[in-house]
Write a protein that holds these residues in place. Structure first.
Motif, PDB file in Angstrom:
ATOM      1  N   UNK A  90       0.826  -1.206   0.000  1.00  0.00           N
ATOM      2  CA  UNK A  90       0.000   0.000   0.000  1.00  0.00           C
ATOM      3  C   UNK A  90       0.861   1.258   0.000  1.00  0.00           C
ATOM      4  N   UNK A  91       1.842   1.296   0.882  1.00  0.00           N
ATOM      5  CA  UNK A  91       2.660   2.497   1.026  1.00  0.00           C
ATOM      6  C   UNK A  91       3.576   2.687  -0.174  1.00  0.00           C
ATOM      7  N   UNK A  92       4.240   1.608  -0.611  1.00  0.00           N
ATOM      8  CA  UNK A  92       5.256   1.728  -1.657  1.00  0.00           C
ATOM      9  C   UNK A  92       4.674   1.914  -3.049  1.00  0.00           C
ATOM     10  N   UNK A  93       3.536   1.289  -3.348  1.00  0.00           N
ATOM     11  CA  UNK A  93       3.033   1.310  -4.725  1.00  0.00           C
ATOM     12  C   UNK A  93       1.692   2.004  -4.892  1.00  0.00           C
ATOM     13  N   UNK A  94       0.950   2.207  -3.789  1.00  0.00           N
ATOM     14  CA  UNK A  94      -0.369   2.816  -3.929  1.00  0.00           C
ATOM     15  C   UNK A  94      -0.512   4.134  -3.195  1.00  0.00           C
ATOM     16  N   UNK A  95       0.554   4.612  -2.611  1.00  0.00           N
ATOM     17  CA  UNK A  95       0.535   5.946  -2.020  1.00  0.00           C
ATOM     18  C   UNK A  95      -0.356   6.100  -0.811  1.00  0.00           C
ATOM     19  N   UNK A  96      -0.518   5.030  -0.029  1.00  0.00           N
ATOM     20  CA  UNK A  96      -1.349   5.133   1.177  1.00  0.00           C
ATOM     21  C   UNK A  96      -0.651   5.980   2.229  1.00  0.00           C
ATOM     22  N   UNK A  97      -1.393   6.905   2.822  1.00  0.00           N
ATOM     23  CA  UNK A  97      -0.842   7.837   3.807  1.00  0.00           C
ATOM     24  C   UNK A  97      -1.111   7.415   5.244  1.00  0.00           C
TER      25      UNK A  97
END
Length: 408
Positions: A90-97
């Motif tokens: 999520x964080x690395x590829x989907x930009x989850x904050x």
């Protein structure tokens, strides 16, 4: 090439340049929230898709504020490796904050470390371990709804005061169960009681608790402490009733029980049990307003305190994002959490409150007794309030948790 063709090529080139720029600008002005929990297992009713529905309700109630909000959802299957992989992706590829909910303490502790490493926000509602605001606290985490220390103090303390001064624990064999047994055992001993023994049950993987209940009964303890949750708790209570354990004068202490568990058990079986929660749908006007808004999205389920924590946590996070600006909030999860700590909280679920330096969201806790079938006015009217622990006393004192963020 004709003049018309040249114009077409130039227009196409311009479009190719503008589209990525527009997407980049849109992404820069969008907060992405990932709801990560048990969507198919033993904790589905207290987390699951209902938690995601409550997060979306918080986004709707927050309203348009000059930036977009997207909500993602995934099932971590109560496995730390699965939860960790989803969080990183999520964080690395989907930009989850920000990552929300995170049922199961072992998964929560793993995601807790990832959010610190990646400098993203972790707002936890459903994991119970008090270590999230103790030795494992980070500047990126807020622990919102409840924890093992609070449960031990309220439910465990009430049972000892009522004469239950000898205990045997049936404990789920992972971080949450260990922490709940530890914290409750400490309160029992501090009050002059004794812990006569404990047995650890496989997690996940058992539905037959008969041998564990026999061991507990053989200890001659006055109280059997259930340091578990979800279907483990309901199965223990059902099987204890089948064995007639409570008819022999032994008390069951359901150290973590939710209204959804009571619904599963039925009042005939659950009547008289005591439990601690920080939210009840029929507690006051605010809780009833919140329930009215989300009920259609979660039927036939009803909101538990964990769902309410997801709603309130996201609402406060979005207020902090608005206050500090989207760019700053996306750049540093630690800064976003610091802004959350610096702002008073207020919502329909928990009223007014605050977030301490260790990341602990504080509010009152409530000791409830499950009604008898005759006392209930209808479906989901299950609790009567026994006592309220005020905000300043409900959670572990900040100086006693061992959080490295807290200055002595």
């Amino acid at each position: 090439m004709t003049q018309a063709s040249r114009r077409s090529v130039l227009a196409a080139g311009a479009a190719l340049g503008i589209a990525p720029l527009s997407r980049a600008r849109a992404q820069a002005n969008t907060i992405r929230i990932g709801v990560l929990n048990d969507g198919s297992g033993m904790y589905r009713d207290i987390s699951g898709p209902t938690a995601a529905a409550c997060v979306r309700q918080a986004v709707a109630d927050f309203g348009p504020r000059g930036f977009a909000v997207e909500v993602l959802y995934a099932d971590h299957q109560n496995r730390p490796d699965v939860g960790s992989n989803i969080a990183r992706q999520w964080i690395d590829t989907q930009g989850v904050d920000a990552i929300l909910d995170v049922t199961t303490s072992s998964v929560a502790l793993a995601v807790n470390d990832i959010c610190r490493e990646k400098n993203k926000v972790h707002i936890n509602s459903t994991a119970a371990t008090s270590d999230l605001t103790g030795a494992r606290c980070t500047p990126n985490t807020v622990h919102w709804t409840y924890d093992t220390w609070m449960l031990a103090r309220s439910t465990g303390g009430a049972m000892v005061r009522a004469g239950g001064d000898s205990w045997f624990f049936i404990t789920a064999d992972y971080a949450f169960g260990h922490a709940l047994e530890r914290d409750t055992g400490n309160f029992v001993r501090q009050a002059g009681g004794r812990v006569l023994g404990q047995v650890r049950t496989p997690f996940p993987g058992t539905t037959d608790f008969s041998s564990f209940l026999v061991q507990a009964q053989a200890s001659r303890a006055k109280v059997i402490g259930l340091a578990n949750a979800g279907t483990d708790t309901t199965n223990c209570i059902k099987q204890a009733a089948e064995f007639g354990i409570t008819r022999r004068g032994v008390k069951l202490a359901s150290l973590l029980m939710f209204i959804n568990d009571v619904h599963s058990l039925g009042l005939q079986t659950a009547q008289g049990l005591v439990c601690t929660e920080t939210f009840y749908w029929d507690l006051n006007e605010g809780t009833r307003r919140f329930t009215d808004r989300v009920r259609s999205a979660m039927s036939p389920n009803m909101p538990a305190m964990t769902h309410a924590g997801c709603y309130a946590g996201v609402l406060h996070y979005l207020k902090a994002v608005q206050d500090m600006g989207v760019a700053a909030a996306k750049a540093s999860g630690a800064d976003a959490v610091a802004r959350m700590k610096g702002m008073p909280t207020e919502d329909d679920c928990f009223g007014r409150g605050s977030i301490r330096a260790d990341g602990r969201k504080i509010h009152p806790s409530y000791l409830f007794e499950v009604k008898t079938p005759a006392e209930s006015r209808g479906p989901w009217d299950y609790y009567k309030l026994l006592q309220t622990t005020p905000t300043e006393e409900a959670f572990r004192p900040v100086a006693e948790g061992g959080c490295p963020l807290v200055r002595s």
